[in-house]
Design a protein around this motif. Sequence first.
Motif, short mmCIF file in Angstrom:
data_model
loop_
_atom_site.label_atom_id
_atom_site.label_comp_id
_atom_site.label_asym_id
_atom_site.label_seq_id
_atom_site.Cartn_x
_atom_site.Cartn_y
_atom_site.Cartn_z
N PRO A 155 0.83 -1.23 0.00
CA PRO A 155 0.00 0.00 0.00
C PRO A 155 0.85 1.27 0.00
CG PRO A 155 -0.85 -1.59 1.58
CD PRO A 155 0.49 -2.09 1.17
N LEU A 156 1.89 1.27 0.84
CA LEU A 156 2.76 2.45 0.91
C LEU A 156 3.65 2.55 -0.33
CD1 LEU A 156 3.82 4.86 2.49
CD2 LEU A 156 5.39 3.29 3.69
N ARG A 157 3.99 1.40 -0.91
CA ARG A 157 4.85 1.41 -2.09
C ARG A 157 4.19 2.14 -3.25
NH1 ARG A 157 6.41 -4.38 -3.82
NH2 ARG A 157 7.22 -4.31 -1.66
N ASP A 158 2.88 1.98 -3.43
CA ASP A 158 2.18 2.67 -4.51
C ASP A 158 2.22 4.19 -4.31
OD1 ASP A 158 1.61 0.22 -5.62
OD2 ASP A 158 -0.40 0.10 -4.69
N GLU A 159 2.04 4.62 -3.08
CA GLU A 159 2.09 6.06 -2.81
C GLU A 159 3.50 6.60 -3.04
OE1 GLU A 159 0.61 6.89 1.04
OE2 GLU A 159 -1.41 6.06 0.66
N LEU A 160 4.51 5.84 -2.66
CA LEU A 160 5.88 6.29 -2.89
C LEU A 160 6.21 6.32 -4.37
CD1 LEU A 160 7.75 4.41 -0.01
CD2 LEU A 160 7.25 6.85 -0.16
N HIS A 161 5.69 5.38 -5.14
CA HIS A 161 5.90 5.41 -6.58
C HIS A 161 5.23 6.63 -7.21
CE1 HIS A 161 6.84 0.82 -6.93
NE2 HIS A 161 7.91 1.54 -6.64
N GLN A 162 4.04 6.99 -6.70
CA GLN A 162 3.36 8.18 -7.21
C GLN A 162 4.17 9.44 -6.88
OE1 GLN A 162 -0.61 8.61 -5.73
NE2 GLN A 162 -1.08 10.36 -7.06
N ALA A 163 4.68 9.52 -5.65
CA ALA A 163 5.52 10.66 -5.30
C ALA A 163 6.79 10.68 -6.13
CB ALA A 163 5.86 10.59 -3.80
N GLN A 164 7.31 9.50 -6.44
CA GLN A 164 8.50 9.42 -7.28
C GLN A 164 8.23 9.94 -8.68
OE1 GLN A 164 10.06 5.45 -7.43
NE2 GLN A 164 11.97 6.06 -8.45
N GLU A 165 7.08 9.63 -9.26
CA GLU A 165 6.73 10.13 -10.58
C GLU A 165 6.55 11.64 -10.58
OE1 GLU A 165 6.71 8.62 -13.46
OE2 GLU A 165 7.48 6.83 -12.45
N ILE A 166 5.91 12.15 -9.51
CA ILE A 166 5.73 13.61 -9.43
C ILE A 166 7.09 14.30 -9.34
CG2 ILE A 166 4.83 15.48 -8.00
CD1 ILE A 166 2.53 13.62 -7.21
N THR A 167 7.99 13.75 -8.56
CA THR A 167 9.32 14.33 -8.43
C THR A 167 10.08 14.26 -9.75
OG1 THR A 167 9.36 13.61 -6.11
CG2 THR A 167 11.45 14.28 -7.09
#
Length: 372
Positions: A155-167
């Motif tokens: 669950p947290l990995r998906d949010e971190l991947h989304q933050a990674q794409e935004i960055t």
Amino acid sequence: MSLFWRIFGLNAVVLGSATALLLWAPVTVSVPVVLTEAVILVGGLVVMLVANAALLRWGLSPLDRLTRLMTTVDLLRPGQRLPAHGGGEVADLIRTFNAMLDRLEQERATSSARVLLAQEAERRRIAQELHDEVGQSMTAVLLALKRAADAADPPLRDELHQAQEITRESLDEVRRLVRRLRPGVLDDLGLVAALTSLTSDFATHTGLRVVRRFDAELPALDPETELVLYRVAQESLTNAARHADAERVEVALTRADGAVVLAITDDGRGIKTACEGAGIRGMRERALLVGAALDVTDAADGSSALPAADASAAAPGASPVGASPGAPLADPPPGATTTADAGAPAGNGPAAGPGTRVRLTAPVPSKPRKQP
């Protein structure tokens, strides 16, 4: 002849002619004045006034031309002068005004050069800081997010991947700003490669069809001249995207007798529908920096933009570039026409209007200076 004696001589000619007519013409004046004599005298007065006005108009015409030039002169369009023939006060006044224009144009060019060079130095400094500070910091954030995402639960990995794409998108935007502020490819690979990169990036982000026409074996230019050509192309493409309602833009870089000509032509609504704003005046100031000539006209006044047929067939070997932001940069074949498409359909119908052409003619220096 001074202005005083010029006017005195013209009036003397009129009065002398009237006196000669009175002396030798069979005209008498009765007391009281007869109606026919009054008509003759009034008619003679009208003739003298008309002749005096015509002669004065001819005698003072240099001052009228000087007044018109004073009200219309533009220091960003150098070379506007009046011919001064002979001597006298009028000719001296015209020569003095021409000398004043020479001095003002030189001072304007010098001050504009200082401002533009300071502006480019500041652009370089900001671009360097964005690249070194912000870019490296965001790259470190991307690496930290990747490590955290690899070790996190789903669950947290998906949010971190989304933050990674935004960055990552933010980092790409920072890099794009750095390229706009100071194109490193211009210093490293030259003008043709820089214009190729500029048009590809422009087509990708605006969705317009861009056609490039670059001559083979262009002469060597000063770094200042290459920068002016690049900035004029950059500003022209920005104007075409923001104000022209264009669908296609053609960027041509050709060589002429002792000069290099950059021409940017779009199929938009034309220059007559808009006044000359700060962007065009900024291009004129940059042109003065290197002694170039800038013309901004409707494309219908000369050669028009590329026809509505598919531009990729305009030259053998043409290939679309710029469709993918991450695609490697490749220079077009010498003398070939290359399109940079980003979503615009091929053969997209007639042009939207008369179009606008920005034409910059930059002289080729006798001994181009090397980039420091």
